[in-house]
Design a protein around this motif. Structure first.
Motif, mmCIF file in Angstrom:
data_model
loop_
_atom_site.group_PDB
_atom_site.id
_atom_site.type_symbol
_atom_site.label_atom_id
_atom_site.label_comp_id
_atom_site.label_asym_id
_atom_site.label_seq_id
_atom_site.Cartn_x
_atom_site.Cartn_y
_atom_site.Cartn_z
ATOM 1 N N LYS A 1 0.803 -1.072 0.076
ATOM 2 C CA LYS A 1 0.235 -0.028 0.119
ATOM 3 C C LYS A 1 0.814 1.289 -0.028
ATOM 4 O O LYS A 1 1.450 1.619 0.903
ATOM 5 C CB LYS A 1 -0.774 -0.099 1.369
ATOM 6 N N ARG B 1 -1.562 3.612 2.049
ATOM 7 C CA ARG B 1 -3.225 4.080 1.664
ATOM 8 C C ARG B 1 -3.514 3.008 0.599
ATOM 9 O O ARG B 1 -2.697 2.631 -0.356
ATOM 10 C CB ARG B 1 -3.124 5.426 0.839
ATOM 11 N N GLN C 1 -8.019 4.855 1.261
ATOM 12 C CA GLN C 1 -8.060 4.734 2.947
ATOM 13 C C GLN C 1 -6.851 4.517 3.311
ATOM 14 O O GLN C 1 -6.015 3.707 2.901
ATOM 15 C CB GLN C 1 -9.198 3.499 3.074
ATOM 16 N N GLY C 2 -6.557 4.980 4.564
ATOM 17 C CA GLY C 2 -5.578 4.819 5.198
ATOM 18 C C GLY C 2 -5.296 3.514 5.818
ATOM 19 O O GLY C 2 -6.289 2.782 6.302
ATOM 20 N N GLY D 1 -2.727 9.900 11.676
ATOM 21 C CA GLY D 1 -2.085 9.423 10.502
ATOM 22 C C GLY D 1 -1.484 10.337 9.510
ATOM 23 O O GLY D 1 -0.785 9.884 8.618
ATOM 24 N N ASN D 2 -1.829 11.611 9.857
ATOM 25 C CA ASN D 2 -0.944 12.697 8.952
ATOM 26 C C ASN D 2 0.535 12.552 9.223
ATOM 27 O O ASN D 2 1.002 11.852 10.202
ATOM 28 C CB ASN D 2 -1.493 13.889 9.501
ATOM 29 N N ASN D 3 1.051 13.004 8.180
ATOM 30 C CA ASN D 3 2.687 12.443 8.258
ATOM 31 C C ASN D 3 3.529 12.973 9.414
ATOM 32 O O ASN D 3 4.270 12.373 9.897
ATOM 33 C CB ASN D 3 3.410 13.218 7.007
ATOM 34 N N ALA E 1 -6.630 14.158 1.434
ATOM 35 C CA ALA E 1 -6.556 12.613 1.511
ATOM 36 C C ALA E 1 -7.531 11.946 2.262
ATOM 37 O O ALA E 1 -7.819 10.969 1.840
ATOM 38 C CB ALA E 1 -4.999 12.245 2.583
ATOM 39 N N VAL E 2 -8.127 12.718 3.021
ATOM 40 C CA VAL E 2 -9.351 12.046 3.764
ATOM 41 C C VAL E 2 -10.850 12.771 3.443
ATOM 42 O O VAL E 2 -11.561 11.527 2.902
ATOM 43 C CB VAL E 2 -9.158 12.306 5.260
#
Length: 458
Positions: free
Chosen positions: A38, A42, A47-48, A248-250, A333-334
């Motif tokens: 992934k 993702r 989806q993460g 989950g953000n970097n 991203a979300v």
């Protein structure tokens, strides 16, 4: 070899070595699919990959309807509280809210009036730097990149801490609160030093203990230290909106990864800053501002939607601005249908634009926000909706507040230190193992050759 090399010089020899790295490090894109990797953690639907649990914040962008996941209007919760409620309450009471949000994120519950006052007083107590820190650390070698300057200040603070490596909970809470208090000083003083090096006047204002974080940023930055309540209030809102955004953000995931190794708070926060510095993470609002500046040069009638649409198509085709094929500030991203932070900021931006006499620019932003999703749908195959994200408007806010571009990402960091601190504390309390995902080796095994047998022509 020269005794004093030019450290910025990329010589032909370095170019050749870079070409060698490129030749021997390219992985076939098909291997990622074959090995079920992934990319970016993702899946194909964006989806993460679930990597952990958190009680700090929740991002909602979809819901189950008849057993199927469908997109919904975006929602953001800090410790279970809606971000809309957290922003609205201080506005009604004509007070600033970032400190309350920071307390909530760090300690898991809303403070009482007395607790909030004590917390704010503690931050004020910490909002100072060691003797000669500005002279010895900030002024001596100012960096043109404020994020690098921030990271240097954070790492140097470890030298002034008698217990820098102590990761007991009370000590880490103390360190996080000190960094929360001093980040505005690091950011603004680094900018003033850089500005002075570039030929402008130097002024270093002392922070005011009775002022909020947002007020102190404006007071420290401006030569006359003057600002309006509304200016400070909308900056305070930006700080609240940027304080946290899930694990989950970097940069926040970086915080978890680095904390799991058992390292100190200063190293952890420097790593998070390094992540946020990346233009794919923290620098998007600068790109939005520069994109709109280019748009103003090429769109002659800001009310002509056809002309705006043509420019947006040119952006996506790589024919305008930086030719990357992106409309900055659009998409997330979300979130798909909406970013709640952008929804909140939009109304305040309109009010500020009236105060600053820049309503025509606001209307241009509003038209781009409305037209861009359809343009993107026409040009791209998209799997979910596209809407404006928080960066779409935050850069315009900072621009109207006359904040320099160099401070846009550091202001993000000033806010996000609250979330990073909360996640570091959560990881320390709950961690069991060092975070160590797996990589699949897809290269070839080879036999070692003696150096005399290595023919560079083969």
């Amino acid at each position: 070899m020269a005794s004093n090399p030019n450290y910025s010089d990329v010589t032909p020899a370095i170019q050749a070595l870079a070409a060698l790295s490129l030749k021997n490090s390219c992985i076939d894109s098909g291997d990622y699919t074959r090995c079920n990797v992934k990319r970016g953690l993702r899946d194909m639907n964006g989806q993460g990959v679930v990597a952990g649990l958190t009680e700090i914040s929740e991002i909602c962008s979809s819901k189950l309807v008849d057993g199927k996941k469908v997109s919904c209007e975006g929602q953001l919760f800090y410790r279970g509280y809606s971000i809309e409620d957290l922003v609205r309450a201080p506005l009604k009471e004509k007070r600033f809210g970032f400190e309350e949000v920071a307390y909530l994120l760090l300690f898991g519950q809303l403070p009482t009036r007395d607790e909030l006052e004590a917390f704010s007083e503690q931050l004020s107590y910490y909002r100072s730097l060691p003797n000669n820190f500005v002279r010895d650390v900030i002024l001596k070698a100012p960096s043109q990149d404020m994020m690098n300057g921030l990271a240097r200040c954070v790492l140097t603070m470890a030298s002034y801490d008698e217990n820098p490596d102590d990761i007991s909970l009370p000590n880490v809470v103390r360190q996080c609160m000190q960094l929360l208090a001093t980040f505005p000083l690091f950011a603004v003083y680094n900018y003033q030093a850089y500005n002075y090096k570039s030929g402008s006047s130097l002024f270093i204002h002392a922070p005011h203990p009775e002022l909020s974080t947002a007020e102190n940023i404006l007071s420290l930055l401006r030569a006359d230290s003057r600002y309006s309540f509304w200016e400070a209030h909308i900056l305070d809102i930006c700080l609240m909106l940027h304080a946290e955004h899930g694990g989950g953000n970097n940069s926040t995931f970086t915080t978890h990864v680095v904390t799991s190794s058992g390292t100190d708070t200063y190293s952890c926060m420097a790593a998070a800053l390094a992540s946020l510095k990346g233009p794919k993470h923290g620098g998007a609002n600068i790109k939005v501002i520069r994109m709109f500046e280019d748009m103003k040069k090429h769109v002659h009638d800001w009310t002509d939607e056809e002309e705006i649409t043509r420019y947006l198509h040119a952006l996506l085709r790589g024919e305008a601005f930086d030719r990357t094929g992106l409309i900055y500030g659009m998409g997330h991203a979300v979130y798909s249908l909406s970013d709640p932070r952008a929804n909140i900021l939009r109304g305040f931006v309109e009010t500020l634009s009236r105060e600053k006499g820049r309503t025509e620019e606001y209307q241009l932003y509003a038209r781009v926000e409305r037209l861009a999703p359809q343009v993107i749908a026409d040009e791209r195959k998209i799997y979910k909706g596209v809407s404006a994200n928080v960066d779409f408007y935050s850069g315009f806010v900072y621009h109207m507040l006359n904040l320099p571009l160099e401070l846009y990402t550091p202001i993000f960091a000033i806010a996000r230190i609250a979330g990073w601190g909360a996640h570091r504390i959560e990881e320390l309390i709950n961690m069991g193992k060092i975070i160590r995902p797996a990589y699949v080796y897809v290269g070839q095994r080879q036999n070692y050759l003696p150096i005399a047998d290595r023919d560079p022509q083969k």
